[in-house]
Design a protein around this motif. Structure first.
Motif, short mmCIF file in Angstrom:
data_model
loop_
_atom_site.label_atom_id
_atom_site.label_comp_id
_atom_site.label_asym_id
_atom_site.label_seq_id
_atom_site.Cartn_x
_atom_site.Cartn_y
_atom_site.Cartn_z
N TYR A 163 64.91 77.78 68.40
CA TYR A 163 63.57 77.36 68.09
C TYR A 163 63.14 76.49 69.37
O TYR A 163 63.81 75.76 70.04
CB TYR A 163 63.26 76.22 66.80
N ASN A 164 61.79 76.81 69.67
CA ASN A 164 61.12 76.01 70.80
C ASN A 164 60.31 74.87 70.24
O ASN A 164 59.13 75.11 69.72
CB ASN A 164 60.47 77.05 71.48
N ILE A 165 60.81 73.64 70.41
CA ILE A 165 60.39 72.52 69.78
C ILE A 165 59.58 71.72 70.79
O ILE A 165 59.79 71.62 71.64
CB ILE A 165 61.18 71.70 69.19
N ASN A 166 58.01 71.85 70.29
CA ASN A 166 57.20 71.04 71.20
C ASN A 166 57.20 69.65 71.30
O ASN A 166 57.43 68.85 72.37
CB ASN A 166 55.66 71.33 70.85
N LYS A 167 57.39 68.94 70.24
CA LYS A 167 57.38 67.43 69.94
C LYS A 167 58.65 67.15 68.94
O LYS A 167 58.67 67.99 67.97
CB LYS A 167 56.25 66.90 69.70
N ALA A 168 59.35 65.82 69.19
CA ALA A 168 60.37 65.70 68.13
C ALA A 168 59.74 64.06 68.00
O ALA A 168 59.59 63.34 68.79
CB ALA A 168 61.60 65.78 68.55
N PHE A 169 59.80 63.82 66.55
CA PHE A 169 59.54 62.46 66.06
C PHE A 169 60.71 61.85 65.23
O PHE A 169 61.25 62.12 64.47
CB PHE A 169 58.39 62.46 65.09
N MET A 170 61.57 61.03 66.27
CA MET A 170 62.68 60.47 65.77
C MET A 170 62.98 59.12 65.28
O MET A 170 62.11 58.25 65.59
CB MET A 170 63.67 60.52 67.19
#
Length: 251
Positions: A163-170
Motif C-alpha cells: 500500500y501507498n500510505i499518504n499519512k500515518a497517525f501513530m
C-alpha cells in the motif's frame, strides 16, 4: 561509592523504563567497562534486563488498555480533533492502535470523501463498520491482542508493503528525544516500524504526560516524524528540536 552508584543507575533505569548504554555513561560520567560491571550486578539482582539498544526495567509498568482511555480523556479527544483536520479526500491513511488515535474519525471533516483507512485497531474497525460505510477499510493482522485491542500477525509487515500510505497517525507508550517513540510489545513494534518507513507523512499523537519517558523498544526516532500533536506546549528542548528538524508541532 560503587554501591551508591549502582543504586542511582538502578533508580534511573526504573524511572525511564529503557536507557541506552551511551546515555547511562554520559549521565553518570563513567566508562563503558564500569557501566557493564554495574549492569551485570543489576542483572544478577533481576532489577534490569538486556534489550536491543540498551537495558530496560525488569518489569515494565504498562497501564492496561482498558484504563488508558480514562486517563487525560479531554486531552486525548482534543489531540484527535486536531489530527482529523490533517486528513484530506482521496487519501489512504493508517490509524495506529491506541486510546488517542482511535477517536480521529469522530472528528473527520464533513468535506472529506473517498477516504480509505488501513488499521489494526479494533475500535476503528468497529466504528467504520457501524457508522461510516462511506470509508474504505483495510484491516491488518490475524491474531487479536486483548491487552491492546489490536490485531497483529507475522505476515502483517509484508502486507503493508503493498500500500501507498499518504499519512500515518501513530501512538506511543512514551516519547523522548533520546529514545524516540517507544512501546513494549514486540509484534506491535514490527507493524509500527514498517508503517513509519512506508508512509509519506507520519504524525505522532501523544498527550504531554507521555513526554520525557521511554519503555522497552524504540520503533521510531522523533526526527522521523513530520508532525507532533500533543495536549500542551512541550518544554523548550522539544520546541527547539522540532524547529531544527522541521517537525510541525501542534498543541
Amino acid at each position: 561509592m560503587k554501591e551508591k552508584r549502582i543504586s542511582l543507575i538502578d533508580h534511573h533505569i526504573q524511572l525511564a523504563g529503557f536507557c541506552s548504554m551511551d546515555e547511562l555513561c554520559q549521565h553518570f560520567n563513567i566508562s563503558i567497562s564500569t557501566l557493564r560491571r554495574d549492569i551485570n550486578t543489576l542483572l544478577t539482582q533481576k532489577r534490569v534486563q538486556k534489550v536491543y539498544g540498551g537495558v530496560a526495567s525488569f518489569v515494565q509498568n504498562v497501564i492496561p488498555f482498558e484504563n488508558r482511555g480514562i486517563i487525560n480523556k479531554v486531552a486525548k479527544s482534543s489531540i484527535a480533533e486536531q489530527a482529523a483536520k490533517l486528513i484530506n479526500s482521496n487519501e489512504l491513511i493508517f490509524i495506529d492502535s491506541g486510546t488517542t488515535v482511535r477517536e480521529i474519525l469522530h472528528f473527520l471533516p464533513k468535506h472529506v470523501a473517498k477516504l480509505t483507512v488501513l488499521t489494526n485497531n479494533l475500535d476503528i474497525i468497529n466504528y467504520i463498520a457501524d457508522h461510516r460505510a462511506d470509508i474504505g477499510l483495510i484491516t491488518l493482522g490475524n491474531f487479536y491482542k486483548t491487552s491492546t485491542r489490536s490485531f497483529v500477525g507475522d505476515d502483517t509487515v509484508h502486507i503493508i508493503d503493498k500500500y501507498n500510505i499518504n499519512k500515518a497517525f501513530m501512538a506511543a507508550t512514551a516519547v523522548s528525544i533520546e529514545n524516540g517513540l517507544t512501546n513494549s510489545d514486540v509484534q506491535e513494534f514490527e507493524i509500527k516500524r514498517k508503517i513509519v518507513l512506508k508512509a509519506n507523512s507520519v504524525f505522532l499523537l501523544a498527550d504531554i504526560s507521555k513526554f520525557d519517558s521511554s519503555t522497552l523498544m524504540t520503533y521510531a526516532q522523533l526526527s522521523e516524524m513530520d508532525g507532533i500533536i500533543t495536549s500542551a506546549c512541550p518544554s523548550k528542548h522539544y520546541v527547539d528540536y522540532c524547529k531544527t528538524h522541521h517537525i510541525q508541532l501542534i498543541y
